[in-house]
Design a protein around this motif. Structure first.
Motif, PDB file in Angstrom:
ATOM      1  N   UNK A 106       0.822  -1.210   0.000  1.00  0.00           N
ATOM      2  CA  UNK A 106       0.000   0.000   0.000  1.00  0.00           C
ATOM      3  C   UNK A 106       0.858   1.263   0.000  1.00  0.00           C
ATOM      4  N   UNK A 107       1.888   1.297   0.828  1.00  0.00           N
ATOM      5  CA  UNK A 107       2.777   2.464   0.889  1.00  0.00           C
ATOM      6  C   UNK A 107       3.517   2.661  -0.428  1.00  0.00           C
ATOM      7  N   UNK A 108       3.987   1.569  -1.013  1.00  0.00           N
ATOM      8  CA  UNK A 108       4.689   1.657  -2.286  1.00  0.00           C
ATOM      9  C   UNK A 108       3.769   2.180  -3.385  1.00  0.00           C
ATOM     10  N   UNK A 109       2.547   1.688  -3.426  1.00  0.00           N
ATOM     11  CA  UNK A 109       1.575   2.149  -4.421  1.00  0.00           C
ATOM     12  C   UNK A 109       1.297   3.641  -4.231  1.00  0.00           C
ATOM     13  N   UNK A 110       1.097   4.080  -2.994  1.00  0.00           N
ATOM     14  CA  UNK A 110       0.870   5.507  -2.720  1.00  0.00           C
ATOM     15  C   UNK A 110       2.048   6.349  -3.181  1.00  0.00           C
ATOM     16  N   UNK A 111       3.253   5.918  -2.866  1.00  0.00           N
ATOM     17  CA  UNK A 111       4.455   6.652  -3.260  1.00  0.00           C
ATOM     18  C   UNK A 111       4.557   6.787  -4.781  1.00  0.00           C
ATOM     19  N   UNK A 112       4.330   5.690  -5.480  1.00  0.00           N
ATOM     20  CA  UNK A 112       4.423   5.709  -6.943  1.00  0.00           C
ATOM     21  C   UNK A 112       3.297   6.516  -7.564  1.00  0.00           C
ATOM     22  N   UNK A 113       2.122   6.430  -7.000  1.00  0.00           N
ATOM     23  CA  UNK A 113       0.982   7.199  -7.511  1.00  0.00           C
ATOM     24  C   UNK A 113       1.282   8.692  -7.439  1.00  0.00           C
ATOM     25  N   UNK A 114       1.840   9.142  -6.338  1.00  0.00           N
ATOM     26  CA  UNK A 114       2.189  10.561  -6.174  1.00  0.00           C
ATOM     27  C   UNK A 114       3.359  10.944  -7.077  1.00  0.00           C
ATOM     28  N   UNK A 115       4.389  10.123  -7.121  1.00  0.00           N
ATOM     29  CA  UNK A 115       5.582  10.437  -7.910  1.00  0.00           C
ATOM     30  C   UNK A 115       5.276  10.519  -9.402  1.00  0.00           C
ATOM     31  N   UNK A 116       4.427   9.629  -9.892  1.00  0.00           N
ATOM     32  CA  UNK A 116       4.118   9.586 -11.318  1.00  0.00           C
ATOM     33  C   UNK A 116       2.878  10.401 -11.671  1.00  0.00           C
ATOM     34  N   UNK A 117       2.245  10.981 -10.653  1.00  0.00           N
ATOM     35  CA  UNK A 117       1.031  11.789 -10.846  1.00  0.00           C
ATOM     36  C   UNK A 117      -0.036  11.020 -11.629  1.00  0.00           C
ATOM     37  N   UNK A 118      -0.202   9.779 -11.231  1.00  0.00           N
ATOM     38  CA  UNK A 118      -1.193   8.921 -11.861  1.00  0.00           C
ATOM     39  C   UNK A 118      -1.851   8.056 -10.798  1.00  0.00           C
ATOM     40  N   UNK A 119      -3.142   7.931 -10.894  1.00  0.00           N
ATOM     41  CA  UNK A 119      -3.872   7.112  -9.940  1.00  0.00           C
ATOM     42  C   UNK A 119      -3.587   5.628 -10.183  1.00  0.00           C
ATOM     43  N   UNK A 120      -3.349   4.916  -9.105  1.00  0.00           N
ATOM     44  CA  UNK A 120      -3.159   3.463  -9.168  1.00  0.00           C
ATOM     45  C   UNK A 120      -4.217   2.837  -8.272  1.00  0.00           C
ATOM     46  N   UNK A 121      -5.036   1.985  -8.842  1.00  0.00           N
ATOM     47  CA  UNK A 121      -6.091   1.302  -8.098  1.00  0.00           C
ATOM     48  C   UNK A 121      -5.457   0.181  -7.277  1.00  0.00           C
TER      49      UNK A 121
END
Length: 81
Positions: A15-30
């Motif tokens: 969950x933390x990794x997904x949140x980090x990547x979602x913010x860094x790439x400015x793209x929503x990840x489900x």
């Protein structure tokens, strides 16, 4: 390669990794987690983060939205797809 495995709660880790990547790439990840947040797995957390980061990077750069990550139990194993 020397693995440093220990018991770790896989839900919060992913969950933390997904949140980090979602913010860094400015793209929503489900992110769907179909296991208990307290589910422990025997894993090298550093290596798992590296593997998932590479997979997320490839999915975001070369896939088509939406990008999704799901945790589920398959028998005695935890499956990340």
């Amino acid at each position: 390669l020397q693995l440093q495995c220990r018991e770790e709660a896989v839900g919060p880790l992913v969950s933390q990794l997904v949140d980090d990547w979602s913010q860094a790439m400015r793209q929503s990840i489900d992110f769907r987690c179909n296991i208990s947040a307290e589910t422990l797995v025997w894993v090298d957390g550093v290596r798992l983060r590296q593997i998932l980061a590479n997979l997320l990077n490839n999915a975001i750069r070369h896939g088509s939205p939406p990008v999704a990550v799901e945790l589920s139990r398959v028998g005695a194993a935890v499956c990340i797809s």
